[in-house]
Design a protein around this motif. Structure first.
Motif, mmCIF file in Angstrom:
data_model
loop_
_atom_site.group_PDB
_atom_site.id
_atom_site.type_symbol
_atom_site.label_atom_id
_atom_site.label_comp_id
_atom_site.label_asym_id
_atom_site.label_seq_id
_atom_site.Cartn_x
_atom_site.Cartn_y
_atom_site.Cartn_z
ATOM 1 N N SER A 157 -3.372 -3.347 3.909
ATOM 2 C CA SER A 157 -2.785 -2.597 5.024
ATOM 3 C C SER A 157 -1.263 -2.539 4.994
ATOM 4 C CB SER A 157 -3.237 -3.211 6.355
ATOM 5 O OG SER A 157 -2.794 -4.565 6.467
ATOM 6 N N GLY A 200 0.671 -4.125 2.127
ATOM 7 C CA GLY A 200 1.226 -4.334 0.799
ATOM 8 C C GLY A 200 2.001 -5.633 0.666
ATOM 9 N N THR A 255 0.147 -5.172 -7.927
ATOM 10 C CA THR A 255 0.681 -3.808 -7.824
ATOM 11 C C THR A 255 0.107 -2.922 -8.919
ATOM 12 O OG1 THR A 255 2.752 -4.504 -6.784
ATOM 13 C CG2 THR A 255 2.801 -2.431 -8.006
ATOM 14 N N ASP A 256 0.104 -3.428 -10.136
ATOM 15 C CA ASP A 256 -0.378 -2.658 -11.274
ATOM 16 C C ASP A 256 -1.871 -2.372 -11.163
ATOM 17 O OD1 ASP A 256 0.105 -1.390 -13.769
ATOM 18 O OD2 ASP A 256 -0.738 -3.119 -14.811
ATOM 19 N N LEU A 286 -3.813 -2.410 -8.385
ATOM 20 C CA LEU A 286 -4.170 -1.577 -7.237
ATOM 21 C C LEU A 286 -3.542 -0.193 -7.292
ATOM 22 C CD1 LEU A 286 -3.939 -4.078 -4.225
ATOM 23 C CD2 LEU A 286 -5.946 -3.446 -5.565
ATOM 24 N N GLY A 287 -2.475 -0.059 -8.085
ATOM 25 C CA GLY A 287 -1.791 1.221 -8.149
ATOM 26 C C GLY A 287 -1.000 1.532 -6.904
ATOM 27 N N ARG A 288 -0.556 0.502 -6.216
ATOM 28 C CA ARG A 288 0.261 0.662 -5.000
ATOM 29 C C ARG A 288 1.194 -0.548 -4.907
ATOM 30 N NH1 ARG A 288 -4.274 -0.300 -0.324
ATOM 31 N NH2 ARG A 288 -5.436 1.167 -1.643
ATOM 32 N N PRO A 289 2.354 -0.402 -4.280
ATOM 33 C CA PRO A 289 3.307 -1.512 -4.233
ATOM 34 C C PRO A 289 2.783 -2.688 -3.412
ATOM 35 C CG PRO A 289 4.376 0.568 -3.698
ATOM 36 C CD PRO A 289 2.907 0.836 -3.690
ATOM 37 N N VAL A 290 2.905 -3.868 -3.980
ATOM 38 C CA VAL A 290 2.555 -5.113 -3.292
ATOM 39 C C VAL A 290 3.653 -6.125 -3.588
ATOM 40 C CG1 VAL A 290 0.912 -7.035 -3.127
ATOM 41 C CG2 VAL A 290 0.067 -4.699 -3.423
ATOM 42 N N LYS A 310 -9.473 -6.462 -6.205
ATOM 43 C CA LYS A 310 -9.469 -5.019 -5.981
ATOM 44 C C LYS A 310 -10.665 -4.569 -5.147
ATOM 45 C CE LYS A 310 -8.944 -0.586 -8.365
ATOM 46 N NZ LYS A 310 -8.729 0.061 -9.697
#
Length: 291
Positions: A158, A160, A217-218, A220-224, A287
Motif C-alpha cells: 500500500s 511501498g 523493488t525489482d 515487484l516492479g514498483r518502488p519499495v 510477491k
C-alpha cells in the motif's frame, strides 16, 4: 517415532510436511488439531495440549526416537526467561528418555553482546538446560528470518515501505524458514549423531535492509524502501500491540544487539549456507503475499 512441537507454525508445519514426504512416522503436540495443515491429522499421531505441560510432554515423548523442539515465545510472558527456560522446564525430564533433540535457537553465543540480547540470551540459556539433560542435542542457530518481511506485505503493497529497528546499511545473514525446516528434517531422521552442538543456518548471503528493499523493488516492479525506526519507538509499538513490557524490552534488546554485531560471530561456509536466496524468496513468497 519423531515428535514435532509447534506443528502449525511457519517452521514446524514445514518440518511435518518434510518428514511425511520422507515416509517418517510423526507424532505432533498441538493445542488445536483443526489448525494442522489439510490432510496432516490423518497421517500423524496427535497429542492434544501444550508442550509446556509436563503430562502432555511425557505422553508425547514416550518411545520417541527424536524430538523437534520449538518454543513459541508468549508475547505476554512476564519475561524472556519465563518465555523460554520457564516454558522448557516441563519437558526436560522427558527429554532424557528420547533418542535426540533438534531445537530452534539463535546466533550470538560467544559474541560480546550475547548476554544483553533479550530473546537470544534467553534462548541460549534454554539450550544450556536442554544440553544439561544429557540428551544428544543439535541447536539450530539462526539469524533473522526472510519470512519476517512478509508480515509487512500490507505496508509494502500500500505504501511501498517496510520498517524495522535494524540499521539500513547493516549487512547480515537472513534465512528462509523452509531451509530451516529442511535442515531440521535431515537431522531428525539421521540416527548417527551424538553429543551436543550448535548448527548455524545462515542462508546464502549477507544483505542489508536497503539491499533487501532494492531486491523487493525489482521483483515487484514498483518502488519499495526500508525505513529504520528508533529502538525506543519499536518497543513502544510492540507494547501498544499487546506485548508485555518485559517481552517488548526483550525484543528491543535483541534489536540493539543485532545492530551491534550479534549475528556476525559465525564464519559463513558451504556447510552452514542454505540455498534459498532473498530474491527467490521474494518471487515465491513475498510477491504473492503483496499482490
Amino acid at each position: 517415532m519423531i515428535v514435532i512441537t509447534a506443528p502449525t507454525g511457519h517452521i514446524g508445519s514445514q518440518v511435518v510436511q518434510g518428514l511425511l514426504e520422507a515416509g517418517a512416522p510423526v507424532r505432533v503436540i498441538v493445542r488445536d488439531p483443526a489448525r494442522l495443515a489439510p490432510g496432516v491429522a490423518d497421517r500423524v499421531q496427535v497429542v492434544v495440549g501444550s508442550h509446556r505441560d509436563a503430562d502432555v510432554v511425557g505422553t508425547a515423548f514416550d518411545g520417541a526416537d527424536a524430538v523437534f523442539w520449538l518454543v513459541p515465545a508468549d508475547p505476554r510472558a512476564s519475561g524472556v526467561d519465563d518465555a523460554y527456560s520457564g516454558f522448557a522446564r516441563a519437558g526436560l525430564e522427558a527429554m532424557k528418555g528420547v533418542g535426540r533433540v533438534v531445537g530452534i535457537s539463535a546466533l550470538g553465543r560467544g559474541t560480546p553482546v550475547a548476554g544483553q540480547a533479550g530473546y537470544v540470551t534467553a534462548t541460549l540459556a534454554m539450550d544450556d538446560l536442554i544440553a544439561a539433560t544429557g540428551v544428544p542435542y543439535r541447536a539450530l542457530t539462526m539469524p533473522s528470518f526472510m519470512d519476517n518481511v512478509a508480515r509487512q506485505a500490507g505496508p509494502i503493497g500500500s505504501t511501498g515501505v517496510f520498517y524495522g529497528p535494524t540499521r539500513p546499511d547493516l549487512r547480515a545473514p537472513a534465512v528462509a524458514t523452509r531451509d530451516i525446516a529442511a535442515v531440521a528434517s535431515r537431522l531428525l531422521v539421521d540416527e548417527t549423531w551424538t553429543g551436543v552442538e550448535e548448527v548455524p543456518v545462515l542462508g546464502p548471503e549477507d544483505l542489508s535492509s536497503d539491499e533487501m528493499a532494492a531486491t523487493i523493488t525489482d521483483v515487484l516492479g514498483r518502488p519499495v524502501r526500508y525505513q529504520q525506526i528508533p529502538v525506543a519507538d519499536f518497543r513502544a509499538n510492540l507494547v501498544r500491540n499487546g506485548m508485555s513490557e518485559a517481552m517488548a524490552q526483550g525484543m528491543a534488546d535483541m534489536a540493539t544487539a543485532k545492530n551491534d554485531g550479534l549475528d556476525h560471530g559465525v564464519t559463513r561456509t558451504p556447510e552452514n549456507s542454505t540455498p534459498t536466496t532473498f530474491r527467490q524468496w521474494c518471487e515465491e513468497v513475498l510477491k504473492p503475499a503483496v499482490l
